[in-house]
Design a protein around this motif. Structure first.
Motif, PDB file in Angstrom:
ATOM      1  N   GLY A 285       0.839  -1.197   0.000  1.00 52.30           N
ATOM      2  CA  GLY A 285       0.000   0.000   0.000  1.00 52.30           C
ATOM      3  C   GLY A 285       0.869   1.238   0.000  1.00 52.30           C
ATOM      4  N   GLY A 287      -0.149   4.540   0.034  1.00 46.59           N
ATOM      5  CA  GLY A 287      -0.790   5.782   0.463  1.00 46.59           C
ATOM      6  C   GLY A 287       0.177   6.494   1.409  1.00 46.59           C
ATOM      7  N   PRO A 288      -0.287   7.520   2.127  1.00 49.77           N
ATOM      8  CA  PRO A 288       0.623   8.253   3.025  1.00 49.77           C
ATOM      9  C   PRO A 288       1.331   7.339   4.034  1.00 49.77           C
ATOM     10  CG  PRO A 288      -1.466   9.388   2.842  1.00 49.77           C
ATOM     11  CD  PRO A 288      -1.638   8.110   2.097  1.00 49.77           C
ATOM     12  N   ASP A 308       1.791  -1.128  -4.701  1.00 54.73           N
ATOM     13  CA  ASP A 308       0.419  -0.639  -4.620  1.00 54.73           C
ATOM     14  C   ASP A 308      -0.416  -1.230  -5.750  1.00 54.73           C
ATOM     15  OD1 ASP A 308      -1.024   1.880  -3.012  1.00 54.73           O
ATOM     16  OD2 ASP A 308      -2.032   1.198  -4.829  1.00 54.73           O
ATOM     17  N   GLY A 313      -0.013   7.013  -3.880  1.00 55.81           N
ATOM     18  CA  GLY A 313      -0.808   8.152  -3.412  1.00 55.81           C
ATOM     19  C   GLY A 313      -1.974   7.793  -2.513  1.00 55.81           C
ATOM     20  N   ALA A 318      -6.620  11.416  -3.838  1.00 53.96           N
ATOM     21  CA  ALA A 318      -7.959  11.770  -4.308  1.00 53.96           C
ATOM     22  C   ALA A 318      -8.399  13.113  -3.723  1.00 53.96           C
ATOM     23  CB  ALA A 318      -8.952  10.688  -3.906  1.00 53.96           C
ATOM     24  N   SER A 319      -7.597  13.675  -2.853  1.00 50.87           N
ATOM     25  CA  SER A 319      -7.982  14.925  -2.212  1.00 50.87           C
ATOM     26  C   SER A 319      -7.422  16.103  -3.003  1.00 50.87           C
ATOM     27  CB  SER A 319      -7.458  14.958  -0.776  1.00 50.87           C
ATOM     28  OG  SER A 319      -7.737  16.221  -0.231  1.00 50.87           O
ATOM     29  N   ASN A 324      -5.233  20.532   6.485  1.00 50.57           N
ATOM     30  CA  ASN A 324      -4.885  20.334   7.888  1.00 50.57           C
ATOM     31  C   ASN A 324      -3.575  19.569   8.057  1.00 50.57           C
ATOM     32  OD1 ASN A 324      -5.758  17.924   6.924  1.00 50.57           O
ATOM     33  ND2 ASN A 324      -7.185  17.461   8.576  1.00 50.57           N
ATOM     34  N   CYS A 356       0.361  -3.333  -8.592  1.00 56.10           N
ATOM     35  CA  CYS A 356       0.929  -4.586  -8.116  1.00 56.10           C
ATOM     36  C   CYS A 356       0.145  -4.968  -6.860  1.00 56.10           C
ATOM     37  CB  CYS A 356       2.401  -4.329  -7.799  1.00 56.10           C
ATOM     38  SG  CYS A 356       3.282  -5.771  -7.346  1.00 56.10           S
ATOM     39  N   THR A 389      -2.702  -0.893   3.664  1.00 54.57           N
ATOM     40  CA  THR A 389      -3.633  -0.948   2.540  1.00 54.57           C
ATOM     41  C   THR A 389      -4.852  -0.039   2.717  1.00 54.57           C
ATOM     42  OG1 THR A 389      -4.442  -2.996   3.536  1.00 54.57           O
ATOM     43  CG2 THR A 389      -3.010  -3.229   1.647  1.00 54.57           C
ATOM     44  N   GLN A 437     -15.140  18.950   1.115  1.00 50.63           N
ATOM     45  CA  GLN A 437     -14.045  19.441   0.261  1.00 50.63           C
ATOM     46  C   GLN A 437     -14.399  19.264  -1.214  1.00 50.63           C
ATOM     47  OE1 GLN A 437     -10.653  17.126   1.260  1.00 50.63           O
ATOM     48  NE2 GLN A 437     -10.300  18.148   3.200  1.00 50.63           N
ATOM     49  N   ALA A 523      -9.226  -2.411   3.677  1.00 45.85           N
ATOM     50  CA  ALA A 523      -8.829  -3.219   2.510  1.00 45.85           C
ATOM     51  C   ALA A 523      -8.019  -4.423   3.001  1.00 45.85           C
ATOM     52  CB  ALA A 523      -8.022  -2.372   1.541  1.00 45.85           C
ATOM     53  N   TRP A 526      -7.695  -9.619   1.411  1.00 43.46           N
ATOM     54  CA  TRP A 526      -6.624 -10.497   0.936  1.00 43.46           C
ATOM     55  C   TRP A 526      -5.878 -11.168   2.090  1.00 43.46           C
ATOM     56  CZ3 TRP A 526      -1.403  -8.951   1.899  1.00 43.46           C
ATOM     57  CH2 TRP A 526      -1.297  -7.682   2.499  1.00 43.46           C
ATOM     58  N   ASP A 575      -4.882   3.933   7.869  1.00 44.34           N
ATOM     59  CA  ASP A 575      -6.336   3.757   7.959  1.00 44.34           C
ATOM     60  C   ASP A 575      -6.760   2.308   8.172  1.00 44.34           C
ATOM     61  OD1 ASP A 575      -6.601   6.442   7.584  1.00 44.34           O
ATOM     62  OD2 ASP A 575      -7.941   6.303   5.864  1.00 44.34           O
ATOM     63  N   ARG A 583      -6.584  10.229   9.106  1.00 37.88           N
ATOM     64  CA  ARG A 583      -6.049  11.510   8.647  1.00 37.88           C
ATOM     65  C   ARG A 583      -4.661  11.264   8.069  1.00 37.88           C
ATOM     66  NH1 ARG A 583     -10.440  12.925   9.487  1.00 37.88           N
ATOM     67  NH2 ARG A 583     -11.256  14.669  10.719  1.00 37.88           N
TER      68      ARG A 583
HETATM   69  C1  LIG Z   1     -11.317  12.813  -1.034  1.00 39.09           C
HETATM   70  C2  LIG Z   1     -10.554  12.672   0.252  1.00 39.09           C
HETATM   71  C3  LIG Z   1     -10.151  13.793   0.939  1.00 39.09           C
HETATM   72  C4  LIG Z   1      -9.421  13.673   2.120  1.00 39.09           C
HETATM   73  N1  LIG Z   1      -8.994  14.808   2.752  1.00 39.09           N
HETATM   74  C5  LIG Z   1      -8.234  14.718   3.858  1.00 39.09           C
HETATM   75  C6  LIG Z   1      -7.733  15.908   4.478  1.00 39.09           C
HETATM   76  O1  LIG Z   1      -7.976  17.017   4.031  1.00 39.09           O
HETATM   77  N2  LIG Z   1      -6.936  15.750   5.557  1.00 39.09           N
HETATM   78  C7  LIG Z   1      -6.630  14.543   6.093  1.00 39.09           C
HETATM   79  O2  LIG Z   1      -5.874  14.490   7.058  1.00 39.09           O
HETATM   80  N3  LIG Z   1      -7.095  13.401   5.530  1.00 39.09           N
HETATM   81  C8  LIG Z   1      -7.899  13.465   4.430  1.00 39.09           C
HETATM   82  N4  LIG Z   1      -8.397  12.324   3.858  1.00 39.09           N
HETATM   83  C9  LIG Z   1      -8.105  11.014   4.506  1.00 39.09           C
HETATM   84  C10 LIG Z   1      -6.704  10.540   4.161  1.00 39.09           C
HETATM   85  O3  LIG Z   1      -6.496  10.632   2.759  1.00 39.09           O
HETATM   86  C11 LIG Z   1      -6.493   9.108   4.650  1.00 39.09           C
HETATM   87  O4  LIG Z   1      -6.628   9.079   6.042  1.00 39.09           O
HETATM   88  C12 LIG Z   1      -5.093   8.604   4.295  1.00 39.09           C
HETATM   89  O5  LIG Z   1      -4.909   8.622   2.885  1.00 39.09           O
HETATM   90  C13 LIG Z   1      -4.858   7.178   4.817  1.00 39.09           C
HETATM   91  O6  LIG Z   1      -3.608   6.752   4.380  1.00 39.09           O
HETATM   92  P1  LIG Z   1      -3.211   5.214   4.294  1.00 39.09           P
HETATM   93  O7  LIG Z   1      -1.851   5.191   3.691  1.00 39.09           O
HETATM   94  O8  LIG Z   1      -3.439   4.553   5.563  1.00 39.09           O
HETATM   95  O9  LIG Z   1      -4.244   4.543   3.273  1.00 39.09           O
HETATM   96  P2  LIG Z   1      -4.708   4.902   1.821  1.00 39.09           P
HETATM   97  O10 LIG Z   1      -4.445   6.326   1.512  1.00 39.09           O
HETATM   98  O11 LIG Z   1      -6.088   4.389   1.704  1.00 39.09           O
HETATM   99  O12 LIG Z   1      -3.737   4.033   0.883  1.00 39.09           O
HETATM  100  C14 LIG Z   1      -3.850   2.638   0.825  1.00 39.09           C
HETATM  101  C15 LIG Z   1      -3.217   2.130  -0.466  1.00 39.09           C
HETATM  102  O13 LIG Z   1      -3.155   0.703  -0.408  1.00 39.09           O
HETATM  103  C16 LIG Z   1      -3.412   0.185  -1.699  1.00 39.09           C
HETATM  104  N5  LIG Z   1      -3.890  -1.197  -1.562  1.00 39.09           N
HETATM  105  C17 LIG Z   1      -5.050  -1.655  -1.031  1.00 39.09           C
HETATM  106  N6  LIG Z   1      -5.102  -3.010  -1.079  1.00 39.09           N
HETATM  107  C18 LIG Z   1      -3.949  -3.422  -1.652  1.00 39.09           C
HETATM  108  C19 LIG Z   1      -3.395  -4.710  -1.975  1.00 39.09           C
HETATM  109  N7  LIG Z   1      -4.063  -5.836  -1.701  1.00 39.09           N
HETATM  110  N8  LIG Z   1      -2.183  -4.753  -2.574  1.00 39.09           N
HETATM  111  C20 LIG Z   1      -1.495  -3.619  -2.848  1.00 39.09           C
HETATM  112  N9  LIG Z   1      -1.963  -2.381  -2.554  1.00 39.09           N
HETATM  113  C21 LIG Z   1      -3.165  -2.277  -1.961  1.00 39.09           C
HETATM  114  C22 LIG Z   1      -4.477   1.113  -2.269  1.00 39.09           C
HETATM  115  O14 LIG Z   1      -4.466   1.080  -3.680  1.00 39.09           O
HETATM  116  C23 LIG Z   1      -4.029   2.469  -1.713  1.00 39.09           C
HETATM  117  O15 LIG Z   1      -3.211   3.166  -2.618  1.00 39.09           O
HETATM  118  C24 LIG Z   1      -9.120  12.393   2.661  1.00 39.09           C
HETATM  119  C25 LIG Z   1      -9.545  11.253   1.970  1.00 39.09           C
HETATM  120  C26 LIG Z   1     -10.246  11.381   0.777  1.00 39.09           C
HETATM  121  C27 LIG Z   1     -10.660  10.159   0.025  1.00 39.09           C
END
Ligand SMILES: Cc1cc2nc3c(=O)[nH]c(=O)nc-3n(C[C@H](O)[C@H](O)[C@H](O)COP(=O)(O)OP(=O)(O)OC[C@H]3O[C@@H](n4cnc5c(N)ncnc54)[C@H](O)[C@@H]3O)c2cc1C
Length: 606
Positions: A285, A287-288, A308, A313, A318-319, A324, A356, A389, A437, A523, A526, A575, A583
């Motif tokens: 994954g 993401g952040p 990913d 990203g 998607a934001s 913040n 991937c 993920t 937003q 997510a 799997w 997340d 966040r």
């Molecule tokens: C439209 C929008 C606006 C937002 N605005 C804000 C904001 O202003 N401020 C804020 O603090 N937060 C905001 N958030 C929330 C923030 O984006 C999430 O809390 C943050 O992205 C979580 O990060 P993460 O890395 O845990 O997961 P995610 O960002 O969900 O990334 C998970 C990644 O894992 C990948 N993945 C999933 N399953 C698999 C698999 N089996 N194999 C390989 N890859 C996989 C996905 O493709 C994804 O890219 C917003 C969210 C959205 C959707």
């Protein structure tokens, strides 16, 4: 050749010494000259230009002029090769290409012909310059041709030596790294963008997936809308029909009905590993949370792989505007934030692969190793695995919902999704910040926005600053205690029906985009054998009870480390982690912190 050799040779009489002094004189030519696009190229390059976001570094950094001592340091990382006019140094499709430093002579970089455009020179590199762009770090195959225009001598710096340079020489790595990024920006606006041409319709889900992938990977490419004159001309000259869309035209290949995975495979961006050594940490994954783990893992010397299923990203990409995130008082887009993190991870030597998808994790250790299975059948053995993920957006159980996904229904509101609806009425569903937003962003682009909220009050879940802006916006109408109950359209969504639960009325209204933000599910489909809460989010460390910890823990003689799951050596962050804050800042904090635990878990293995 050693660095000392280079330095002493440079001090004696470097072959390029005649030009050496020019490096410190203002007004003289830089060692890399970029060709300006002409004719058809110019038309298409200007077409590309309007779609670009702000460059991460000034494009003027693309052609740095190195002083003698720095240039000698750069040469010391390579091996010398005599060159002759016409020698080919790399060609489209080559894997693991070298950085090429020109000591004497001139090298030209050419975009070779494709089915619809003739070849064109992209840049010429004279003595004192170096040839290469960001694909040296991303691992993407070469898409341009490097040819000697005037014979002399070049030094080839292979990928592993380039990584050493990045790690060991801060001054040089800053210059080279900035040049590689600036070149990517410059190439995207140049005739080089014609080396990967993507054509499809603005309203196709398959084309949107391809474009989203290309944009998140910052691929050098050019997008053609098949419904425009330029698109039709490109399709005609490449022999493409509507049935072939979306398609990609590149040197030596035309890919029809292509998916992001097929494009990645062709470009060399899928997972591949040359070393037989097990990976220290695989992060699932990007993401952040995953990106932060990759930056900290790689920068602290761990052999780090980041995967990913979609592209880098995560949800953050998607934001359209994150306001913040600590340290950015004017906000920034999620793509910008995560794009920078990708570069940082690459700079420190992390290996990134997407799309991937991880499909299974073997939770029984095979010796010291955990085995991760990927969708294509490949496996990755690593000492630790970080699950990042995130969560997936929920859909509404409405008839025809799956038909319109990507064709009018979106789970993100960025430039890519919004383009097809600019100025037309749209509907946003959801009562949290992400929906607020999105509504403001779309209204700012001229759309009349209906914000549909199931609850009685918009202020229940949304931050006050967003509520105030939404209520004051002339193009936003907030519809509380309401639900979208019907979707209509042919191939593309054109109308929604909104049921008002207070008035007990149903109103059908035009809708060119339905943006859905109604919460998320982890997510984790799997994964098996990892303890989670009732809601499916993964529990770690203090959230784990004695019953969750199997016999493996007794053998280890320790409790789970921070962010460690019920399986030793497997961590969960962001997340997907039970009780997480959902966040960006929290996700990056968890990703970075988990690396401290990864170090400890790996150390305990040996
Ligand atoms: C439209 C929008 C606006 C937002 N605005 C804000 C904001 O202003 N401020 C804020 O603090 N937060 C905001 N958030 C929330 C923030 O984006 C999430 O809390 C943050 O992205 C979580 O990060 P993460 O890395 O845990 O997961 P995610 O960002 O969900 O990334 C998970 C990644 O894992 C990948 N993945 C999933 N399953 C698999 C698999 N089996 N194999 C390989 N890859 C996989 C996905 O493709 C994804 O890219 C917003 C969210 C959205 C959707």
């Amino acid at each position: 050749m050693t660095a000392m050799d280079s330095l002493s040779r440079a001090a004696a009489a470097p072959p390029w010494a005649g030009r050496g002094s020019m490096f410190s004189q203002p007004g003289l030519a830089r060692p890399v000259a970029w060709a300006s696009p002409r004719d058809l190229d110019q038309l298409r390059a200007s077409h590309a230009r309007g779609r670009q976001r702000r460059p991460l570094v000034p494009t003027s950094e693309a052609s740095p002029r190195l002083g003698e001592e720095l240039f000698a340091r750069l040469l010391a990382y390579g091996t010398p090769h005599e060159t002759h006019r016409g020698d080919v140094l790399f060609r489209p499709g080559d894997e693991d290409v070298d950085l090429i430093v020109v000591e004497r002579g001139t090298v030209e970089v050419v975009r070779t012909e494709t089915a619809d455009v003739p070849a064109a020179t992209v840049a010429t590199v004279d003595a004192g310059g170096f040839v290469g762009e960001l694909n040296l770090l991303t691992g993407q195959n070469t898409y341009l041709l490097g040819r000697v225009r005037q014979g002399g001598r070049v030094y080839r710096v292979p990928p592993e030596r380039l990584r050493q340079l990045m790690a060991n020489d801060v001054e040089l790595s800053d210059i080279v790294f900035k040049a590689l990024i600036a070149r990517r920006e410059l190439l995207q606006r140049s005739t080089a963008a014609l080396s990967v041409e993507i054509v499809g319709t603005d309203r196709s889900a398959a084309a949107l997936a391809l474009r989203t992938y290309a944009a998140r990977q910052r691929l050098i490419h050019l997008w053609f809308d098949a419904d425009t004159q330029a698109g039709r001309a490109m399709m005609d000259s490449s022999g493409l029909t509507a049935d072939d869309l979306p398609a990609v035209v590149m040197p030596g290949a035309t890919l029809k009905r292509v998916t992001p995975g097929e494009l990645a495979e062709k470009l060399g961006l899928s997972y591949r590993r040359s070393s037989t050594k097990p990976v220290d940490v695989t992060i699932v994954g990007a993401g952040p949370a995953g990106l932060a783990a990759a930056v900290y893992g790689a920068s602290e010397g761990l052999d780090t792989v980041l995967l990913d299923a979609v592209g880098t990203g995560g949800q953050a990409a998607a934001s359209s505007r994150i306001e913040n995130y600590f340290g950015f008082p004017f906000g920034l887009s999620g793509v910008d934030l995560t794009g920078r993190a990708v570069l940082q991870a690459l700079k420190f030597g992390a290996q990134l692969a997407s799309p991937c998808q991880a499909v299974r994790l073997e939770t029984d250790r095979n010796g010291d190793l955990l085995r991760l299975h990927l969708q294509g059948g490949e496996v990755i053995d690593s000492k630790a695995v970080v699950i990042a993920t995130g969560a997936r957006y929920r859909a509404l159980p409405l008839e025809r919902w799956p038909d319109f996904e990507g064709a009018g229904i979106y789970y993100a509101a960025t430039e890519l999704e919004a383009r097809g609806c600019t100025g037309s009425p749209v509907t946003v569903i959801g009562g949290a910040n992400s929906a607020g937003q999105a509504a403001l962003y779309l209204a700012g682009r001229g759309s009349e926005v209906s914000l549909v909220v199931r609850g009685p009050d918009i202020a229940t879940e949304m931050s006050a600053y967003l509520v105030d802006r939404l209520l004051a916006h002339p193009r936003v109408s907030v519809r509380c205690r309401s639900e979208v109950t019907r979707l209509d359209g042919a191939d593309f969504l054109t109308e929604v029906s909104i049921t008002d639960r207070t008035a007990d009325t149903v109103q059908a209204q035009p809708c060119s985009g339905l943006f859905c933000f109604i919460g998320a599910e982890p997510a984790t489909d799997w994964l098996t054998g990892i303890a989670s809460g009732d809601d499916g989010f993964i529990r770690t460390d203090v959230q784990l009870a004695g019953d969750d910890l199997g016999p493996a823990w007794a053998a280890l003689g320790r409790r789970p480390l921070p962010f460690e799951t019920s399986v030793p050596g497997v961590f969960a962050v962001g997340d997907v982690h039970s009780g997480s804050m959902k966040r960006v800042a929290a996700a990056t904090g968890e990703g970075a912190s988990a690396i401290a635990s990864v170090h400890k878990a790996i150390a305990a293995l040996t």
